[in-house]
Motif scaffolding. Sequence first.
Motif, PDB file in Angstrom:
ATOM      1  N   GLU A 174     -26.167  24.531  34.772  1.00 24.99           N
ATOM      2  CA  GLU A 174     -26.491  24.931  36.150  1.00 24.99           C
ATOM      3  C   GLU A 174     -27.948  25.410  36.235  1.00 24.99           C
ATOM      4  OE1 GLU A 174     -25.860  24.230  39.404  1.00 24.99           O
ATOM      5  OE2 GLU A 174     -24.248  23.523  38.081  1.00 24.99           O
ATOM      6  N   THR A 175     -28.326  26.264  35.270  1.00 26.82           N
ATOM      7  CA  THR A 175     -29.691  26.808  35.242  1.00 26.82           C
ATOM      8  C   THR A 175     -30.712  25.671  35.162  1.00 26.82           C
ATOM      9  OG1 THR A 175     -28.859  28.726  34.050  1.00 26.82           O
ATOM     10  CG2 THR A 175     -31.240  28.372  33.961  1.00 26.82           C
ATOM     11  N   ALA A 176     -30.473  24.741  34.246  1.00 23.07           N
ATOM     12  CA  ALA A 176     -31.430  23.643  34.047  1.00 23.07           C
ATOM     13  C   ALA A 176     -31.430  22.695  35.236  1.00 23.07           C
ATOM     14  CB  ALA A 176     -31.100  22.900  32.763  1.00 23.07           C
ATOM     15  N   LYS A 177     -30.237  22.428  35.788  1.00 22.57           N
ATOM     16  CA  LYS A 177     -30.153  21.504  36.937  1.00 22.57           C
ATOM     17  C   LYS A 177     -30.942  22.042  38.118  1.00 22.57           C
ATOM     18  CE  LYS A 177     -25.835  19.057  36.122  1.00 22.57           C
ATOM     19  NZ  LYS A 177     -24.400  19.044  36.377  1.00 22.57           N
ATOM     20  N   ARG A 198     -38.766  28.762  31.522  1.00 20.62           N
ATOM     21  CA  ARG A 198     -38.714  27.855  30.371  1.00 20.62           C
ATOM     22  C   ARG A 198     -37.381  28.053  29.655  1.00 20.62           C
ATOM     23  NH1 ARG A 198     -44.123  28.396  27.618  1.00 20.62           N
ATOM     24  NH2 ARG A 198     -44.669  27.219  29.498  1.00 20.62           N
ATOM     25  N   TYR A 199     -36.658  26.971  29.414  1.00 12.79           N
ATOM     26  CA  TYR A 199     -35.385  27.063  28.695  1.00 12.79           C
ATOM     27  C   TYR A 199     -35.260  25.892  27.734  1.00 12.79           C
ATOM     28  CZ  TYR A 199     -33.932  30.472  32.188  1.00 12.79           C
ATOM     29  OH  TYR A 199     -33.862  31.568  32.990  1.00 12.79           O
ATOM     30  N   ILE A 200     -34.888  26.204  26.484  1.00 11.34           N
ATOM     31  CA  ILE A 200     -34.600  25.162  25.507  1.00 11.34           C
ATOM     32  C   ILE A 200     -33.122  25.339  25.180  1.00 11.34           C
ATOM     33  CG2 ILE A 200     -35.376  24.069  23.360  1.00 11.34           C
ATOM     34  CD1 ILE A 200     -37.694  24.701  25.408  1.00 11.34           C
ATOM     35  N   LEU A 201     -32.290  24.450  25.721  1.00 17.34           N
ATOM     36  CA  LEU A 201     -30.838  24.646  25.662  1.00 17.34           C
ATOM     37  C   LEU A 201     -30.187  23.589  24.783  1.00 17.34           C
ATOM     38  CD1 LEU A 201     -30.316  25.142  29.512  1.00 17.34           C
ATOM     39  CD2 LEU A 201     -30.659  26.933  27.793  1.00 17.34           C
TER      40      LEU A 201
END
Length: 595
Positions: free
Chosen positions: A100-103, A181-184
């Motif tokens: 959800e966060t990345a979308k 910035r997120y690396i998931l």
Amino acid sequence: MALTKNKAVLEFVDEAAKLACPDNVVWIDGSEAQLEMLRAEAVSTGELIKLNEEKLPGCYYHRSALNDVARVEGRTFICTRRQEDAGPTNNWMAPAEGYETAKKILRGSMRGRTMYVIPFSMGPVASSFAKIGVELTDSIYVVVSMAIMTRVGQAVLDKLGDSPDFVRGFHGKCELDEEKRYILQFPEDNAIWSVNSGYGGNVLLGKKCFALRIASFQGKNEGWMAEHMLILGIEYPNGETKYIAAAFPSACGKTNLAMLIPPEHYRKQGYKVWTLGDDIAWIRLGADGRLYAVNPEAGFFGVAPGTNVKSNPNALASTSRNTIFTNVVYKPEDGTVWWEGLDKNPPRGALNWKGEPWDPDSGEKGAHPNSRFTAPAKNCPCIAKNWEDPDGVPLSAIIFGGRRAKTAPLVYQSRDWEHGVFVGSIMASETTAAATGAVGVVRRDPMAMRPFIGYHVGDYFAHWLDMGKRITKKPLIFNVNWFRTDDGGNFMWPGFGENFRVLEWIIRRCEGEADAQETEIGYVPYAEDIDLDELDYNITPERKFDINALKEILGVEKEYWREDARGIEEFYATIGDRLPPELRKQLDILEENLK
Ligand code: GTP
Ligand code: SPV
Ligand code: MN
């Protein structure tokens, strides 16, 4: 046009396109013609700068955003269904929240941009070791870097056929906003989503995200290992070659050791070192009961500063063509590059890594400490002939090592596999510029994998112990420390090519040909057994390196080790009841030995 009829791939690409709304979707076929077109496009927008074709053929210069120069461990998450499965060394996010966060961030973010579809293979395409991924990205820098670091294109899709078994990587530069910035990593879904970065390990998703975080989880489930290790071969004068894998934390010497040149008197006798990999090893059990290692990568993403003709001529030669330089000093005058430690002539009239006019006398560094080169492995003069052997190479020894000013001796050997796993688990090292945050702080970095274990660290240790039960011809496990300093902070050991002297002792131990003294922490060499012939090194202008200095850095000082044992207790306490009892027992033995 799509390059496959694979339904799972097409669905993945369609869904991503619906979300990010790129103007175009371009499939990377792996042809030089297409890559050349993309490089030209990146040059026209300023994303890449073409370097001097005569001096650096096929080479390009790239600058990242100022806020985007290293891996971001604080913004890297393992998204497992249950929080406890990510363990104490990882940040955790629930998968639903992760997607959800990345979308939210990716939605519509590729309007006006092109989305590239990169089919890639980790490991030689024909190897049964290899695993396939598809990375979607809106960055040409990522496309051309992935084309160096991995095998990309049509051949990969042909091998995949209609199988849904591939890792789904989705990268969007978005606004390069560091707050978003997120690396998931989603190890249970074979998926990686990365947003708001354009740098190295954050976005070349085949590297740390797949080949370590996702692959370590796959390895646990499938009975093999994905490790942060270089692989090298030592060729003996009789033509035989012995292989070693070594795990050091980021910016602690893997590339340098992998490409080392033995001291002259060894070379004269016919000793040679061959490189198979400089960062990652996928390790499996062979039918003959030995461990076999493959390098899943096809290039080097190496630290530039400090690389020079003396310290690492092989790395330097690897960058002589078809290389991308990131965040080093750019010399517009002749279209070449420079970094601290390349030579003693910092250029005038050049631009620093930020793109500003740079005065070498200002005291400010020109290249970023984590500036890097991205170079094809096949450029390396000492690349092993068999580096792409689909079956890998058999390991005689595994080496762990960190950056410790005190405590850890130059080298010691574990008593057996179980103790070796303990030695890996208690690794500690000073932090470096390879990740954002403070530099020079000692932290626990088990097996140099702290930022890269895609699941619970206790289960990871258990997996190492389980592997040991299955390996009938076990490699011996050692620990090294090239970074012991004197009271003035000077490195006591010469390092670099001279490290060969230690490797040579290690192989002699593996062959049962060298003696050692048993100490509280394991087997330590007798100083007389490390060859110091023709070694000429000054620790300080007043102090020459000699056998007394060697004895000093081979020393096991109980005081320091008692303090370390307390640190290990603290670290182990965070692991809780997933800490394998075998390791608890090993810590008890160490504490008993130190009494
Ligand atoms: P990553 O690519 O981040 O995983 O780093 P790495 O482990 O490959 O480290 P690399 O070989 O690039 O070395 C990093 C830095 O450590 C270099 O700038 C070297 O100057 C320094 N270094 C490497 N080997 C030695 C050594 O034997 N002695 C000393 N004193 N420094 C070393
Ligand atoms: C490391 O940090 O260990 C690297 C560089 O090898 S990166 O690809 O950015 O992870
Ligand atoms: Mn690394």
